[in-house]
Design a protein around this motif. Structure first.
Motif, mmCIF file in Angstrom:
data_model
loop_
_atom_site.group_PDB
_atom_site.id
_atom_site.type_symbol
_atom_site.label_atom_id
_atom_site.label_comp_id
_atom_site.label_asym_id
_atom_site.label_seq_id
_atom_site.Cartn_x
_atom_site.Cartn_y
_atom_site.Cartn_z
ATOM 1 N N ASP A 74 0.804 -1.226 0.000
ATOM 2 C CA ASP A 74 0.000 0.000 0.000
ATOM 3 C C ASP A 74 0.839 1.280 0.000
ATOM 4 O OD1 ASP A 74 1.047 -0.169 2.504
ATOM 5 O OD2 ASP A 74 -0.851 0.006 3.584
ATOM 6 N N SER A 75 2.069 1.198 -0.494
ATOM 7 C CA SER A 75 2.937 2.383 -0.478
ATOM 8 C C SER A 75 2.671 3.328 -1.652
ATOM 9 C CB SER A 75 4.406 1.950 -0.494
ATOM 10 O OG SER A 75 4.697 1.241 -1.681
ATOM 11 N N TRP A 76 1.748 2.964 -2.542
ATOM 12 C CA TRP A 76 1.486 3.760 -3.739
ATOM 13 C C TRP A 76 0.378 4.763 -3.453
ATOM 14 C CZ3 TRP A 76 5.251 2.525 -7.012
ATOM 15 C CH2 TRP A 76 5.831 1.265 -6.876
ATOM 16 N N SER A 77 0.757 6.017 -3.232
ATOM 17 C CA SER A 77 -0.194 7.068 -2.871
ATOM 18 C C SER A 77 -1.208 7.311 -3.990
ATOM 19 C CB SER A 77 0.579 8.357 -2.578
ATOM 20 O OG SER A 77 -0.302 9.451 -2.537
ATOM 21 N N GLN A 78 -2.485 7.426 -3.612
ATOM 22 C CA GLN A 78 -3.542 7.660 -4.602
ATOM 23 C C GLN A 78 -3.461 9.066 -5.197
ATOM 24 O OE1 GLN A 78 -7.281 6.638 -2.803
ATOM 25 N NE2 GLN A 78 -6.851 4.448 -2.873
ATOM 26 N N ASP A 79 -2.747 9.966 -4.537
ATOM 27 C CA ASP A 79 -2.541 11.313 -5.088
ATOM 28 C C ASP A 79 -1.565 11.285 -6.259
ATOM 29 O OD1 ASP A 79 -4.164 12.258 -3.077
ATOM 30 O OD2 ASP A 79 -2.496 12.744 -1.733
ATOM 31 N N THR A 80 -0.702 10.275 -6.280
ATOM 32 C CA THR A 80 0.348 10.190 -7.307
ATOM 33 C C THR A 80 0.059 9.120 -8.344
ATOM 34 O OG1 THR A 80 1.911 10.841 -5.578
ATOM 35 C CG2 THR A 80 2.857 9.981 -7.609
ATOM 36 N N PHE A 81 -0.544 8.010 -7.926
ATOM 37 C CA PHE A 81 -0.717 6.854 -8.802
ATOM 38 C C PHE A 81 -2.182 6.460 -8.948
ATOM 39 C CE2 PHE A 81 3.494 6.480 -6.898
ATOM 40 C CZ PHE A 81 4.284 6.292 -8.012
ATOM 41 N N ASP A 82 -2.532 6.045 -10.164
ATOM 42 C CA ASP A 82 -3.849 5.464 -10.438
ATOM 43 C C ASP A 82 -3.654 3.991 -10.736
ATOM 44 O OD1 ASP A 82 -5.239 7.912 -10.261
ATOM 45 O OD2 ASP A 82 -4.686 8.413 -12.322
ATOM 46 N N LEU A 83 -4.456 3.147 -10.110
ATOM 47 C CA LEU A 83 -4.386 1.701 -10.350
ATOM 48 C C LEU A 83 -5.051 1.390 -11.685
ATOM 49 C CD1 LEU A 83 -3.447 -0.954 -8.967
ATOM 50 C CD2 LEU A 83 -5.758 -1.152 -8.068
ATOM 51 N N VAL A 84 -4.299 0.773 -12.601
ATOM 52 C CA VAL A 84 -4.803 0.462 -13.942
ATOM 53 C C VAL A 84 -5.335 -0.962 -14.004
ATOM 54 C CG1 VAL A 84 -4.162 0.257 -16.384
ATOM 55 C CG2 VAL A 84 -3.225 2.104 -15.011
ATOM 56 N N SER A 85 -4.562 -1.905 -13.477
ATOM 57 C CA SER A 85 -5.019 -3.301 -13.470
ATOM 58 C C SER A 85 -4.453 -4.029 -12.259
ATOM 59 C CB SER A 85 -4.602 -4.026 -14.755
ATOM 60 O OG SER A 85 -3.196 -4.168 -14.804
#
Length: 198
Positions: A74-85
């Motif tokens: 869960d280190s991928w901030s939603q402000d920076t990254f969008d989950l594609v798949s």
């Protein structure tokens, strides 16, 4: 640049040394021993975004089965990254001794800058202990999202083609020239012979 690479190497050394310090106690008992390797690759999209592909390989190097294995990255901030798949979490009912499991997901980012990710967390249960056990994946080096790249020079593609196929083209040209030289005298000699007979 050198200090960054030394810092990264030191971080990896400390991580693996902590694994090996814990491993004798773990290996001596009849229990699972989880090792996870996290890999990240970047690819630039024409839309101006950066695609981040994350894969995590899980290994049970212990001598017993791990149950209710839960992976969380869960280190991928939603402000920076969008989950594609895919998903940043994954669960397995069990992971037997000596077996492996893999998980893969893809993100996209339009935010430029250096991103420092953290290791993924793996929690699992073993029958001999009441509390959940926890392990961590290897860390990843800092990611330079949407880094400035030098513009491609004119005829750069031609240079790459020559570098890739130049040797093959040279060999084919030499073989063709050799065949032409061998075949040419035979044709001219046979033509002279036919003229003399007339």
């Amino acid at each position: 640049m050198a200090t960054k690479s030394w810092g990264s190497l030191l971080l990896l050394f400390l991580f693996f040394s902590s694994l090996f310090l814990d491993s004798p106690a773990t290996a001596s008992s009849d229990s699972p021993f989880m090792v996870a390797h996290k890999k990240v690759s970047l690819s630039r999209l024409k839309s101006g975004a950066e695609r981040v592909s994350v894969s995590i390989d899980l290994y049970n190097q212990g001598s017993a089965t791990a149950y209710d294995v839960n992976l969380n990255d869960d280190s991928w901030s939603q402000d920076t990254f969008d989950l594609v798949s895919g998903s940043t979490t994954k669960s397995w009912e069990r992971l037997d001794a000596g077996s492996t499991a893999s998980h893969f997901f893809v993100l996209e980012s339009k935010v430029k800058g250096i991103f420092h990710g953290s290791p993924a967390s793996i929690k699992f249960r073993i029958p001999t202990k009441a509390s959940l056990q926890e392990a961590y994946s290897t860390p990843v080096l800092p990611l330079d999202i949407l880094a400035d790249r030098p513009p491609e020079k004119k005829f750069e593609w031609a240079k790459r083609l020559v570098a890739k196929y130049g040797a093959l083209v040279s060999v084919l040209s030499l073989v063709s020239l050799f065949i032409y030289l061998v075949a040419s005298p035979v044709k001219s000699g046979s033509a002279k012979g036919s003229k003399k007979r007339r």
